[in-house]
Design an enzyme around this catalytic site. Structure first.
Site, PDB file in Angstrom:
ATOM      1  N   MET A   4       5.843   0.642   2.683  1.00  0.00           N
ATOM      2  CA  MET A   4       7.306   0.650   2.700  1.00  0.00           C
ATOM      3  C   MET A   4       7.807   2.055   2.968  1.00  0.00           C
ATOM      4  O   MET A   4       7.516   2.976   2.211  1.00  0.00           O
ATOM      5  CB  MET A   4       7.855   0.236   1.339  1.00  0.00           C
ATOM      6  CG  MET A   4       7.653  -1.193   1.006  1.00  0.00           C
ATOM      7  SD  MET A   4       8.126  -1.491  -0.723  1.00  0.00           S
ATOM      8  CE  MET A   4       6.541  -1.871  -1.429  1.00  0.00           C
ATOM      9  N   CYS A  41      10.503   6.515  -6.979  1.00  0.00           N
ATOM     10  CA  CYS A  41       9.557   5.564  -6.430  1.00  0.00           C
ATOM     11  C   CYS A  41       9.634   5.545  -4.909  1.00  0.00           C
ATOM     12  O   CYS A  41      10.692   5.350  -4.331  1.00  0.00           O
ATOM     13  CB  CYS A  41       9.836   4.219  -7.072  1.00  0.00           C
ATOM     14  SG  CYS A  41      10.447   2.932  -6.085  1.00  0.00           S
ATOM     15  N   CYS A  82      13.929  -0.097  -8.434  1.00  0.00           N
ATOM     16  CA  CYS A  82      13.143  -0.175  -7.208  1.00  0.00           C
ATOM     17  C   CYS A  82      12.222  -1.390  -7.245  1.00  0.00           C
ATOM     18  O   CYS A  82      12.047  -2.092  -6.242  1.00  0.00           O
ATOM     19  CB  CYS A  82      12.337   1.101  -7.044  1.00  0.00           C
ATOM     20  SG  CYS A  82      11.367   1.138  -5.535  1.00  0.00           S
ATOM     21  N   ASP A 124      -4.151   3.545  -6.784  1.00  0.00           N
ATOM     22  CA  ASP A 124      -4.018   2.262  -7.486  1.00  0.00           C
ATOM     23  C   ASP A 124      -3.836   1.093  -6.522  1.00  0.00           C
ATOM     24  O   ASP A 124      -4.504   0.060  -6.639  1.00  0.00           O
ATOM     25  CB  ASP A 124      -2.848   2.317  -8.480  1.00  0.00           C
ATOM     26  CG  ASP A 124      -3.023   3.439  -9.499  1.00  0.00           C
ATOM     27  OD1 ASP A 124      -4.181   3.718  -9.866  1.00  0.00           O
ATOM     28  OD2 ASP A 124      -2.017   4.042  -9.907  1.00  0.00           O
ATOM     29  N   SER A 125      -2.930   1.247  -5.558  1.00  0.00           N
ATOM     30  CA  SER A 125      -2.703   0.150  -4.613  1.00  0.00           C
ATOM     31  C   SER A 125      -3.891  -0.015  -3.664  1.00  0.00           C
ATOM     32  O   SER A 125      -4.194  -1.122  -3.208  1.00  0.00           O
ATOM     33  CB  SER A 125      -1.393   0.348  -3.839  1.00  0.00           C
ATOM     34  OG  SER A 125      -1.431   1.521  -3.071  1.00  0.00           O
ATOM     35  N   LEU A 152       0.858  -1.191   0.000  1.00  0.00           N
ATOM     36  CA  LEU A 152       0.000   0.000   0.000  1.00  0.00           C
ATOM     37  C   LEU A 152       0.891   1.237   0.000  1.00  0.00           C
ATOM     38  O   LEU A 152       1.619   1.474   0.952  1.00  0.00           O
ATOM     39  CB  LEU A 152      -0.894   0.017   1.246  1.00  0.00           C
ATOM     40  CG  LEU A 152      -2.153  -0.851   1.250  1.00  0.00           C
ATOM     41  CD1 LEU A 152      -2.911  -0.661   2.557  1.00  0.00           C
ATOM     42  CD2 LEU A 152      -3.080  -0.546   0.067  1.00  0.00           C
ATOM     43  N   GLY A 196      -0.052  -1.966  -7.182  1.00  0.00           N
ATOM     44  CA  GLY A 196      -1.032  -1.255  -8.000  1.00  0.00           C
ATOM     45  C   GLY A 196      -0.535  -0.953  -9.399  1.00  0.00           C
ATOM     46  O   GLY A 196      -0.978   0.013 -10.018  1.00  0.00           O
ATOM     47  N   GLY A 204      -0.218   4.379  -0.459  1.00  0.00           N
ATOM     48  CA  GLY A 204      -0.927   5.613  -0.125  1.00  0.00           C
ATOM     49  C   GLY A 204      -1.504   6.271  -1.365  1.00  0.00           C
ATOM     50  O   GLY A 204      -1.998   7.390  -1.323  1.00  0.00           O
ATOM     51  N   GLY A 205      -1.453   5.556  -2.488  1.00  0.00           N
ATOM     52  CA  GLY A 205      -2.042   6.054  -3.739  1.00  0.00           C
ATOM     53  C   GLY A 205      -3.317   5.298  -4.054  1.00  0.00           C
ATOM     54  O   GLY A 205      -3.637   4.288  -3.427  1.00  0.00           O
TER      55      GLY A 205
END
EC number: 2.8.1.13
Length: 396
Positions: free
Chosen positions: A34, A201, A101, A14-15, A9, A125, A11-12
């Site tokens: 992360m 990223c 990344c 998509d995820s 996750l 995501g 915080g966007g």
């Protein structure tokens, strides 16, 4: 027994939607954020610092009623991504931290943590898809472009291996971005209207020159303009005795000298600039804007040319050494002297171009049907068969 999936996750949106979709599909879902960065001095603080992101990730997990925790990977991130970036810039190459990344952090360090927590899969995501086929009794995983042509992120995953793909899920790959936002709104997820994050990223927006200056000291040098009629661009093409000779010729790097052009201004370090760059040169008074056509980090000179059509920007072939060659589909890897017709791109969001792969003893040549602008050492070239990304490599 429900299969357990750990979702990165971020915080966007998509995820967040990826986590919701997996939950709906009946998986046991755990959210993990992360933390990859501590140094706030180089992030542009109001542009998505990690604190806001981890907070949003937590709110989404709460809303979905899934367990949530934060893992601190900043040490591994510094070692594998940041140090690598400094090293590449110092050599005059332009790295792609996002590709790294994914290979080194999300699908390696993070994946190991997830598997230790009893996960069957790791999900992100990303806008890409995975399918699995059986070949000679073995499972072969295919990495396919995302359904949304504007958001396809398969390029960023071009370095993943079969082992990594086996454990990966990409729940939003079948959706278009507006559909993802609509689902987030419907489910009242706090990230529904959140802007997509830009920049490195999981670090957020970074002022790259300042970031690089922490490690690479400023060093004044000259900006030289190379005219379009430079002899190098107009030499007669020699006769080749073999295809290899022709490919070596097409992919060769021009060697410029200050005496071939005109000094246009000063810069603070050739290692801060990359091929094809236009911004940051701060040189005016030319008919067309100047673009970087080459950098010489040893002599600390930036070579530029006027306009997007300058011949110094274009090449029709590139080389990848064996050490930096990667096949997602190992079963399709070429042997020496074999060729393959593919679609290829040398940067994210670039339309796919027709190309031919030529495997030679020392590596692989990618020969494009049309000359490509700003082929940049250190960046990744990725090649596809139709929608499937089958391999990639670092441009030498």
């Amino acid at each position: 027994m429900k299969k357990r999936v750990i979702v990165g996750l971020s915080g966007g949106v998509d995820s967040s939607v990826a986590a919701y979709l997996l939950q709906k599909q009946g998986y046991e879902v755990i959210g993990l954020f992360m933390k990859n960065w501590h140094d706030d001095s180089v992030t542009i603080s109001d542009e998505c610092p990690w604190l806001d992101d981890s907070n949003d990730a937590m709110l989404v997990a709460e809303k979905l009623g899934i367990p949530f925790q934060t893992v601190d990977l900043s040490e591994q991130y510094k070692e594998r991504i940041v140090d690598y970036m400094f090293d590449e810039y110092e050599k005059g190459r332009t790295p792609n931290p996002d590709v790294l990344c994914n290979r080194e952090i999300k699908f390696d360090v993070f994946m190991k943590i997830a598997l230790d927590l009893g996960a069957d899969y790791v999900a992100t995501g990303h806008y890409c898809r995975k399918t699995t086929l059986t070949k000679d009794g073995q499972d072969v995983h295919q990495l396919l472009a995302g359904k949304d042509p504007n958001k396809d992120q398969s390029y960023f995953l071009c370095q993943l291996s079969q082992e990594q793909l086996a454990k990966a899920l990409f729940p939003v790959g079948e959706l278009l971005k507006p559909e993802v936002r609509a689902i987030a709104k419907e489910q009242e997820l706090t990230t529904a209207d959140k802007k997509d994050s830009q920049g490195l990223c999981f670090i957020g927006k970074v002022r790259l020159p300042e970031f690089l200056q922490q490690q690479l000291k400023p060093k004044e040098g000259v900006i030289v303009e190379i005219p379009k009629d430079n002899a190098f661009y107009n030499e007669t093409v020699p006769t080749f005795n073999s295809k290899l000779e022709e490919l070596q010729y097409q992919s060769r790097k021009p060697s410029y000298e200050v005496s071939q052009g005109k000094i246009m201004g000063k810069h603070q370090g050739a290692h801060y600039f990359t091929k094809g760059q236009r911004k940051g040169l701060a040189v005016g008074g030319t008919v067309e804007p100047l673009f970087v056509i080459d950098t010489d980090v040893k002599e600390n000179v930036i070579y530029t040319g006027q306009g997007t059509a300058h011949p110094g920007l274009y090449k029709s072939a590139l080389f990848v050494s064996n050490e930096e060659l990667h096949w997602v589909r190992e079963d399709l890897a070429l042997d020496t002297d074999e060729t393959m017709q593919v679609l290829a791109r040398i940067r994210y969001r670039q339309p796919l171009e027709n190309a031919t792969l030529h495997k030679v003893e020392s590596g692989l040549y990618v020969e494009f049907e049309n000359p490509q602008s700003a082929i940049t050492e250190g960046q990744f070239v990725a090649w596809y068969l139709d929608e499937e990304l089958v391999g990639s490599g670092v441009i030498s």
